[in-house]
Motif scaffolding. Structure first.
Motif, PDB file in Angstrom:
ATOM      1  N   LYS A  78       1.510   8.725   1.146  1.00 31.84           N
ATOM      2  CA  LYS A  78       1.811   8.328  -0.149  1.00 31.84           C
ATOM      3  C   LYS A  78       1.423   6.759  -0.437  1.00 31.84           C
ATOM      4  N   CYS A  79       1.139   6.235   0.862  1.00 32.89           N
ATOM      5  CA  CYS A  79       1.128   4.736   0.772  1.00 32.89           C
ATOM      6  C   CYS A  79      -0.444   4.297  -0.067  1.00 32.89           C
ATOM      7  N   SER A  80      -1.279   4.998   0.235  1.00 28.54           N
ATOM      8  CA  SER A  80      -2.752   4.387  -0.190  1.00 28.54           C
ATOM      9  C   SER A  80      -2.710   4.455  -1.689  1.00 28.54           C
ATOM     10  N   LYS A  81      -2.262   5.538  -2.243  1.00 29.62           N
ATOM     11  CA  LYS A  81      -2.415   5.900  -3.398  1.00 29.62           C
ATOM     12  C   LYS A  81      -1.191   4.677  -4.445  1.00 29.62           C
ATOM     13  N   SER A  82      -0.203   4.653  -3.547  1.00 25.42           N
ATOM     14  CA  SER A  82       0.921   3.661  -4.255  1.00 25.42           C
ATOM     15  C   SER A  82       0.356   2.236  -4.205  1.00 25.42           C
ATOM     16  N   ILE A  83      -0.168   1.818  -3.304  1.00 23.25           N
ATOM     17  CA  ILE A  83      -0.517   0.683  -3.150  1.00 23.25           C
ATOM     18  C   ILE A  83      -1.644   0.072  -4.019  1.00 23.25           C
ATOM     19  N   ARG A  84      -2.568   1.121  -4.108  1.00 24.03           N
ATOM     20  CA  ARG A  84      -3.842   0.895  -4.982  1.00 24.03           C
ATOM     21  C   ARG A  84      -3.117   0.979  -6.567  1.00 24.03           C
ATOM     22  N   ASN A  85      -2.084   1.567  -6.848  1.00 26.98           N
ATOM     23  CA  ASN A  85      -1.631   1.494  -8.249  1.00 26.98           C
ATOM     24  C   ASN A  85      -0.951   0.090  -8.585  1.00 26.98           C
ATOM     25  N   PHE A  86      -0.129  -0.440  -7.383  1.00 26.23           N
ATOM     26  CA  PHE A  86       0.253  -1.709  -7.450  1.00 26.23           C
ATOM     27  C   PHE A  86      -0.833  -2.932  -7.596  1.00 26.23           C
ATOM     28  N   VAL A  87      -1.951  -2.769  -6.943  1.00 22.53           N
ATOM     29  CA  VAL A  87      -3.097  -3.602  -7.114  1.00 22.53           C
ATOM     30  C   VAL A  87      -3.790  -3.696  -8.440  1.00 22.53           C
TER      31      VAL A  87
ATOM     32  N   LYS B   1       0.654  -2.806   5.996  1.00 17.35           N
ATOM     33  CA  LYS B   1       1.919  -1.732   5.123  1.00 17.35           C
ATOM     34  C   LYS B   1       3.366  -1.947   5.937  1.00 17.35           C
ATOM     35  N   ASP B   2       3.342  -1.976   7.091  1.00 16.35           N
ATOM     36  CA  ASP B   2       4.541  -1.877   8.005  1.00 16.35           C
ATOM     37  C   ASP B   2       5.349  -3.257   7.688  1.00 16.35           C
ATOM     38  N   GLU B   3       4.576  -4.453   7.595  1.00 15.28           N
ATOM     39  CA  GLU B   3       5.082  -5.719   7.347  1.00 15.28           C
ATOM     40  C   GLU B   3       5.734  -5.765   5.896  1.00 15.28           C
ATOM     41  N   LEU B   4       5.091  -5.078   4.913  1.00 13.67           N
ATOM     42  CA  LEU B   4       5.500  -4.954   3.507  1.00 13.67           C
ATOM     43  C   LEU B   4       6.457  -4.191   3.651  1.00 13.67           C
ATOM     44  N   LYS B   5       6.620  -3.300   4.024  1.00 13.34           N
ATOM     45  CA  LYS B   5       7.916  -2.189   4.075  1.00 13.34           C
ATOM     46  C   LYS B   5       9.104  -2.893   4.520  1.00 13.34           C
ATOM     47  N   LYS B   6       8.896  -3.607   5.568  1.00 16.21           N
ATOM     48  CA  LYS B   6      10.038  -4.322   6.174  1.00 16.21           C
ATOM     49  C   LYS B   6      10.375  -5.321   5.104  1.00 16.21           C
TER      50      LYS B   6
END
Length: 389
Positions: free
Chosen positions: A25-34, A103-108
């Motif tokens: 779900k990462c790509s879609k979620s980040i896309r919506n955020f941007v 994404k890993d840094e942002l998740k942390k």
């Protein structure tokens, strides 16, 4: 097609916390955020995220601009919004891709923010629990009741100790019994929660003090409920055992820190917040230039400041985060200003230079006088019109 969102709809918190960094779900979620950042013309936030993830790189060059332009203006010239939609989508894809890579840094970082927010919620719940302890028996503030009841307990302890010492002088055979009862004369050691038992002797002594408080150096407080040993021990246990309680204060005050045991971490994260004049931005409608006010140096401080703002808006009970009534700047009120707040009055930034008259309080006073004169003039006009009629 990008849907336009009003500025008031968008909040960094909880929006950043809602990003799903799971693989599927990462790509879609980040896309919506941007997309939401673009919709709200907040490219400045993306710039800060980029510099947080790539501190040695240049965001503007990444997007094909030189380093002297303002991305907010270049990306969102209002007259070209529809005609340059493809170009805007190209810019968005660049931003989406670098966020996905990191994404890993942002998740942390998201987990760190979530832990702070959880601690803030827990502190609020704990303070609500403390505040409601006496709500069924009195309208007084729980802290006032707690301080008074603690004083009752301490004074009764002194009275009982004095009585037992008197007994000891009169009958030395009671020595071992009294020593066992009071292994130390220090009141702090008497008041321990692990084995604290307020027996009938204590209660009887406390009742004596409550009947005639002035005889024991205490003032009578209207609405003060009778001493309740269960409630007293409950709050004492909270002070002794809960990690969110502020132990910088004495036991006269029982209140959780703003973010509980993570308050110190929150304060360190906010260290880079200091308002300063930012770069000027060209206003698309009339071409005029306006300066901006930048309150952060980096994305970490920015998102933590949004976290605090979010908590203020969500929890009215977080009352010590007070602002100047005129300019809105955060204030740490002094004793005089606290008195104003307790009486429902406004507080303002203070100037310690007696020669400066253009203070927030002075501006507010002049403004209020103008409003009062305007209202008075309007009323007089109505009266005059009626008299003429």
């Amino acid at each position: 097609m990008i849907r336009k969102i009003t500025k008031n709809e968008y909040r960094m918190i909880p929006r950043f916390l809602e990003i799903d960094f799971n693989e599927d779900k990462c790509s879609k979620s980040i896309r919506n955020f941007v997309i939401e950042l673009y919709q709200n013309r907040r490219i400045d936030i993306i710039v800060k995220i980029y510099l947080f993830l790539y501190p040695k790189n240049n965001y503007l060059i990444l997007h094909g601009y030189d380093d002297i332009c303002d991305p907010n203006y270049e990306f969102f010239r209002e007259n070209e919004w529809e005609s340059t939609l493809d170009k805007i989508n190209w810019h968005m894809n660049i931003d989406i891709n670098f966020l996905i890579v990191k994404k890993d840094e942002l998740k942390k970082f998201q987990k760190e923010i979530s832990e702070i927010l959880t601690s803030i919620n827990e502190s609020k719940e704990l303070n609500d629990d403390i505040a409601s302890t006496y709500i069924e028996v009195s309208n007084l503030d729980a802290q006032i009741i707690w301080r008074y009841h603690r004083e009752l307990f301490i004074r009764s302890s002194k009275i009982i100790l004095d009585r037992d010492i008197d007994k000891l002088f009169k009958n030395p055979k009671w020595r071992s019994e009294i020593i066992e009862k009071f292994s130390s004369s220090e009141l702090e050691s008497i008041e321990t929660t692990s084995e604290l038992e307020i027996d009938e002797e204590y209660l009887s002594c406390i009742r004596e003090i409550e009947k005639q408080p002035s005889n024991y150096g205490l003032e009578s407080i209207e609405g003060m409920p009778p001493f309740d040993s269960e409630k007293y021990i409950k709050i004492l246990n909270i002070w002794d055992s809960h990690p969110h309680i502020n132990r910088k204060e004495s036991r006269d005050i029982v209140i959780a820190d703003f973010a509980g045991n993570l308050t110190g971490k929150l304060e360190r994260k906010l260290k880079n917040i200091h308002p300063k004049i930012g770069k000027p931005v060209k206003y698309a409608k009339n071409g005029s230039w306006h300066y901006t006010l930048d309150q952060t140096e980096d994305f970490v401080s920015l998102i933590y400041s949004h976290l605090v703002e979010y908590c203020i808006s969500m929890f009215e009970e977080i009352g010590w985060l007070t602002r100047c009534e005129w300019c809105g700047q955060f204030l740490n009120p002094d004793n005089h200003q606290r008195a104003h707040l307790r009486n429902g009055r406004s507080i303002y930034c203070k100037s310690y230079d007696s020669d400066i008259r253009d203070t927030c309080q002075e501006k507010a006073r002049i403004h209020n006088q103008k409003i009062a004169r305007k209202n008075k003039k309007a009323i007089n006009n109505i009266i005059n019109e009626k008299e003429k009629g």
